[in-house]
Structure formats: structure tokens, C-alpha cells
Write a protein that holds these residues in place. Structure first.
Motif, PDB file in Angstrom:
ATOM      1  N   GLU A  26       0.853  -1.176   0.000  1.00 23.09           N
ATOM      2  CA  GLU A  26       0.000   0.000   0.000  1.00 23.09           C
ATOM      3  C   GLU A  26       0.874   1.205   0.000  1.00 23.09           C
ATOM      4  OE1 GLU A  26      -3.462   0.964   1.358  1.00 23.09           O
ATOM      5  OE2 GLU A  26      -4.288  -0.959   1.015  1.00 23.09           O
ATOM      6  N   SER A  27       0.285   2.292  -0.299  1.00 24.60           N
ATOM      7  CA  SER A  27       1.075   3.495  -0.420  1.00 24.60           C
ATOM      8  C   SER A  27       1.622   3.923   0.922  1.00 24.60           C
ATOM      9  CB  SER A  27       0.211   4.602  -0.989  1.00 24.60           C
ATOM     10  OG  SER A  27       0.917   5.769  -1.060  1.00 24.60           O
ATOM     11  N   GLY A  81      -4.121   3.771  -8.060  1.00 29.37           N
ATOM     12  CA  GLY A  81      -2.881   3.200  -8.568  1.00 29.37           C
ATOM     13  C   GLY A  81      -3.039   1.756  -8.995  1.00 29.37           C
ATOM     14  N   VAL A  82      -3.729   0.958  -8.176  1.00 31.39           N
ATOM     15  CA  VAL A  82      -3.949  -0.451  -8.543  1.00 31.39           C
ATOM     16  C   VAL A  82      -4.901  -0.547  -9.732  1.00 31.39           C
ATOM     17  CG1 VAL A  82      -4.666  -2.725  -7.744  1.00 31.39           C
ATOM     18  CG2 VAL A  82      -3.532  -1.150  -6.170  1.00 31.39           C
ATOM     19  N   GLU A  97      -4.248   5.239 -17.847  1.00 34.66           N
ATOM     20  CA  GLU A  97      -3.511   6.479 -17.654  1.00 34.66           C
ATOM     21  C   GLU A  97      -4.280   7.458 -16.773  1.00 34.66           C
ATOM     22  OE1 GLU A  97      -0.291   9.081 -20.005  1.00 34.66           O
ATOM     23  OE2 GLU A  97      -1.578   7.719 -21.146  1.00 34.66           O
ATOM     24  N   GLU A  98      -5.569   7.510 -16.938  1.00 29.13           N
ATOM     25  CA  GLU A  98      -6.384   8.413 -16.113  1.00 29.13           C
ATOM     26  C   GLU A  98      -6.276   8.057 -14.634  1.00 29.13           C
ATOM     27  OE1 GLU A  98     -10.210   7.952 -17.843  1.00 29.13           O
ATOM     28  OE2 GLU A  98      -9.910   9.521 -19.366  1.00 29.13           O
ATOM     29  N   ASN A  99      -6.278   6.764 -14.344  1.00 26.94           N
ATOM     30  CA  ASN A  99      -6.191   6.341 -12.947  1.00 26.94           C
ATOM     31  C   ASN A  99      -4.800   6.576 -12.367  1.00 26.94           C
ATOM     32  OD1 ASN A  99      -8.740   4.913 -11.733  1.00 26.94           O
ATOM     33  ND2 ASN A  99      -8.687   4.322 -13.889  1.00 26.94           N
ATOM     34  N   ILE A 113       3.818   4.781  -6.958  1.00 23.91           N
ATOM     35  CA  ILE A 113       2.854   5.095  -8.011  1.00 23.91           C
ATOM     36  C   ILE A 113       3.595   5.602  -9.248  1.00 23.91           C
ATOM     37  CG2 ILE A 113       0.932   6.593  -8.667  1.00 23.91           C
ATOM     38  CD1 ILE A 113      -0.003   6.463  -5.748  1.00 23.91           C
ATOM     39  N   HIS A 114       4.582   6.455  -9.056  1.00 25.90           N
ATOM     40  CA  HIS A 114       5.392   6.926 -10.192  1.00 25.90           C
ATOM     41  C   HIS A 114       6.126   5.760 -10.845  1.00 25.90           C
ATOM     42  CE1 HIS A 114       4.846  11.262  -9.756  1.00 25.90           C
ATOM     43  NE2 HIS A 114       4.918  11.092  -8.445  1.00 25.90           N
ATOM     44  N   ASN A 115       6.614   4.838 -10.028  1.00 25.88           N
ATOM     45  CA  ASN A 115       7.296   3.662 -10.557  1.00 25.88           C
ATOM     46  C   ASN A 115       6.366   2.825 -11.421  1.00 25.88           C
ATOM     47  OD1 ASN A 115       9.220   1.450 -10.784  1.00 25.88           O
ATOM     48  ND2 ASN A 115       8.023   0.429  -9.200  1.00 25.88           N
TER      49      ASN A 115
END
Length: 260
Positions: A26-27, A81-82, A97-99, A113-115
Motif C-alpha cells: 500500500e502506499s 494506482g492499482v 492512464e487516467e487512474n 505510483i510513479h514507478n
């Protein structure tokens, strides 16, 4: 098989979210479990369930769980992200891409998330954009697993036919995690192509000492041993490749004698 393993790496970065990609991390957002609201707790639980279903290829069920997560808290970045990863696998690039973008808007400092977005871009051959995202992830000094983004960046640069640039990222990855399977095999391949056979052999032997064999690693082992006239090692790696990965492309190359 290699693609599945790589996605699991990305996913690990989703479900621990304190955790290159595709386990479910998780983040690492600042809210602790103890201080979460009921809505945030529900969102977290549904996100973890969604990530688990995603890792098993149950994409429809994963999306249901992620929608439940966002119904509970529509500002929960890990759920977006998921969801981006799920749509990535479904080849639905626009919602993917929107998510990812929504997740980054809500949690701009979340390196994983960037990764993961970087890996999405790489799989779509948007290499320059991908490397930018990996570098954003790596720019966070609190990123707990930089080897993920470093390895992903290295693999992405190899796909972009930039082995010299890839080498630097992979070497840095192994400084953080010396036994990272993909970094070991990819860097060993680069050294092999450069004629640095001793260094390539050192890496591939470290891989086998710490990881389960893959067709890619065994095939490299065969070619390394052949270059070094080590017939016993060549025969051993070749036998494992034929027995364990009979249908792999690497096995077909072995059977056809296409070593170069």
C-alpha cells in the motif's frame, strides 16, 4: 513467464505501498492505520483485496473491489494506482492512464505510483516519459525500495536499445539489493555482450545461488559457459533448460544451436 514475474514485482509495490514495479504494497502515505477513519480503513481493505485478485489474474473481481474502495473514499490514491495496473493489463490505456494520473495528483510524493506509471509507459514504448517517472520516484529520499525503480528503468532502457544507460541503473539497483533477480540477469547480459565474461559469470552464479532458475538465466549460463569452454557447466545449464522450460524460446534457440 518473465512478464508475469515482472508484473508481480510491480504488484508487490502496490500492496505493501510502503513497498519496481509489479507485491502488493500500500502506499506509504502519512496516515497510519491507527488514525484512519472508517472510510479510509474500508478503502484500504478493498484495495488490498483488489490487488490480491489482480495478482491472480481475476481482473473483473479486482475492479469490483477497487470500485468499492473508491466508494468508501474517493480520494484514496492507492486504489487508483492499482486500478491503473488492472486497466494496463486489460490493454485499456485511456482509463489506465487516467487512474495513474489521479493517483499521482492525490499522492504526488508516492514513489511507487510513479514507478508503476513508469512501467506502464515503458510497456507502451514511451521510453523517455517512463524514465522521467522512474527518476521522479528515485528523487524521493524516503523511497524505501529504490531498487524497484532502478531495475525497471534499466529494463526499460534495454528495451529502448540503450544498454550503456541501462547498465548504470542496474548497477545502482544491485547496490541496494545485491540479489535482485532481474537486475542480476539483465546486467549479466550487458556484461556478456561487452565481453566481460568473468563479471557476467559472477552475476549469473549469484543469481542461481539466491533465486529459482529461469529460462533467461539458464540460457545465458549456457552461452557464458560455452564462451569460456566450460563444457560441464554448459551441459548442466542446457539440461536444466530443456527439462524445466521445454517450450521456452530460449530452449528452441538451444536446440537449434543459435548461440549468438
Amino acid at each position: 513467464m518473465n512478464k508475469v514475474k515482472h508484473l508481480l514485482t510491480v504488484l508487490l509495490s502496490v500492496t505493501t505501498f510502503t513497498t519496481a514495479y509489479p507485491a502488493f504494497a500500500e502506499s506509504s502515505q502519512p496516515t497510519s492505520n491507527a488514525n484512519q477513519t472508517n472510510e479510509q480503513t474500508r478503502a484500504r481493505i478493498h484495495t488490498e483485496l483488489g490487488a490480491g485478485y489482480f495478482s491472480r489474474g481475476q481482473y473483473a473481481v479486482a475492479l469490483e473491489e477497487l470500485r468499492d474502495a473508491l466508494s468508501a473514499d474517493n480520494r484514496y490514491a492507492p486504489a487508483y494506482g492499482v486500478m491503473g495496473l488492472v486497466y494496463m493489463e486489460l490493454k485499456e490505456d485511456k482509463p489506465a492512464e487516467e487512474n495513474f494520473q489521479r493517483a499521482m495528483d492525490l499522492a504526488p510524493g508516492e514513489s511507487e505510483i510513479h514507478n508503476n506509471y513508469g512501467w506502464f509507459l515503458c510497456t507502451r514504448n514511451r521510453f523517455d516519459e517512463a524514465i522521467k517517472q522512474f527518476n521522479i520516484a528515485l528523487g524521493n529520499p524516503l523511497y524505501p525500495t529504490p531498487e524497484r525503480a532502478l531495475t525497471n528503468a534499466g529494463i526499460c532502457l534495454l528495451q529502448a536499445n540503450k544498454p550503456d544507460d541501462a547498465q548504470g541503473y542496474l548497477e545502482k539497483s544491485l547496490k541496494f539489493q545485491p540479489n535482485q533477480a532481474q537486475a542480476l540477469t539483465k546486467l549479466a547480459q550487458i556484461y556478456f555482450q561487452q565481453g566481460r565474461l568473468f563479471e557476467a559469470r559472477t552475476l549469473i552464479e549469484r543469481f542461481f545461488a539466491n533465486n529459482q532458475p529461469t529460462a533467461e538465466a539458464l540460457w545465458l549460463g549456457v552461452r557464458l559457459a560455452r564462451k569460456q569452454s566450460n563444457k560441464d557447466a554448459e551441459a548442466s545449464y542446457g539440461l536444466q533448460l530443456r527439462r524445466q522450460f521445454a517450450d521456452a524460446p530460449e530452449t528452441q534457440l538451444l536446440l537449434q544451436g543459435k548461440y549468438d
